[in-house]
Design a protein around this motif. Structure first.
Motif, mmCIF file in Angstrom:
data_model
loop_
_atom_site.group_PDB
_atom_site.id
_atom_site.type_symbol
_atom_site.label_atom_id
_atom_site.label_comp_id
_atom_site.label_asym_id
_atom_site.label_seq_id
_atom_site.Cartn_x
_atom_site.Cartn_y
_atom_site.Cartn_z
ATOM 1 N N PRO A 1 26.717 -17.958 3.489
ATOM 2 C CA PRO A 1 27.766 -17.519 4.411
ATOM 3 C C PRO A 1 27.601 -16.015 4.559
ATOM 4 O O PRO A 1 27.255 -15.087 3.819
ATOM 5 C CB PRO A 1 28.965 -18.120 3.479
ATOM 6 N N ASP A 2 27.984 -15.434 5.779
ATOM 7 C CA ASP A 2 28.116 -14.148 6.231
ATOM 8 C C ASP A 2 29.488 -13.676 5.440
ATOM 9 O O ASP A 2 30.533 -14.317 5.456
ATOM 10 C CB ASP A 2 28.405 -14.132 7.618
ATOM 11 N N ALA A 3 29.515 -12.620 4.807
ATOM 12 C CA ALA A 3 30.451 -11.976 4.053
ATOM 13 C C ALA A 3 31.808 -11.799 5.029
ATOM 14 O O ALA A 3 32.955 -11.938 4.298
ATOM 15 C CB ALA A 3 30.273 -10.760 3.235
ATOM 16 N N THR A 4 31.533 -11.878 6.138
ATOM 17 C CA THR A 4 32.833 -11.669 7.154
ATOM 18 C C THR A 4 33.359 -13.000 7.500
ATOM 19 O O THR A 4 34.438 -12.928 8.381
ATOM 20 C CB THR A 4 32.403 -10.609 8.238
ATOM 21 N N ASP A 5 32.836 -14.086 7.121
ATOM 22 C CA ASP A 5 32.967 -15.284 7.766
ATOM 23 C C ASP A 5 34.022 -15.979 6.517
ATOM 24 O O ASP A 5 33.425 -16.981 5.991
ATOM 25 C CB ASP A 5 31.747 -16.136 8.144
ATOM 26 N N GLU A 6 35.051 -15.680 6.866
ATOM 27 C CA GLU A 6 35.942 -16.181 5.839
ATOM 28 C C GLU A 6 36.336 -17.538 5.880
ATOM 29 O O GLU A 6 36.766 -18.407 4.901
ATOM 30 C CB GLU A 6 37.547 -15.360 5.931
ATOM 31 N N PHE B 1 33.944 -19.953 6.248
ATOM 32 C CA PHE B 1 32.914 -20.644 6.201
ATOM 33 C C PHE B 1 33.073 -21.914 5.096
ATOM 34 O O PHE B 1 32.588 -23.066 5.444
ATOM 35 C CB PHE B 1 31.896 -19.547 5.531
ATOM 36 N N GLN C 1 16.629 -22.973 4.461
ATOM 37 C CA GLN C 1 17.971 -22.905 4.310
ATOM 38 C C GLN C 1 18.561 -23.957 3.377
ATOM 39 O O GLN C 1 19.327 -23.693 2.436
ATOM 40 C CB GLN C 1 18.867 -22.587 5.570
#
Length: 98
Positions: free
Chosen positions: A2-7, A9, A73
């Motif tokens: 997950p992208d750190a900004t994608d809360e 996810f 992935q």
């Protein structure tokens, strides 16, 4: 991962897991529910990938790169989750039995 900004996810991932858990209660076959979830994931990822191309020929040229990306992935996420379940086996199995 997950992208750190994608809360959201993990919320989205949990929604898929919850659906599989519902199917498991209804159909009672872990293997079949798991296979259906994996097929759905691959079908959705193929569709998402298709949207990046102008033709089937163009997509065919990128096929190996897409396979490599998705397999890498999947392996990375599976390794992380297997390690988590190995390290928390007693906790997770106790929670399941409760």
């Amino acid at each position: 991962m997950p992208d750190a900004t994608d809360e959201a996810f993990f919320d989205r991932a949990d929604a898929h897991i919850n659906l599989s858990n519902e199917q498991l209660r209804e159909f009672g076959d872990l293997g079949k529910v798991s296979a259906s979830m994996m097929f759905g994931t691959t079908r959705f990822n193929a569709w998402v990938s298709t949207r990046n191309f102008k033709s089937g020929e163009e997509m065919a040229q990128a096929r190996e790169a897409m396979l490599k990306y998705f397999c890498e992935q999947y392996r990375m996420m599976l390794e992380d989750n297997l390690d988590d379940h190995i390290n928390n086996f007693s906790k997770y199995m106790t929670a399941q039995d409760a």
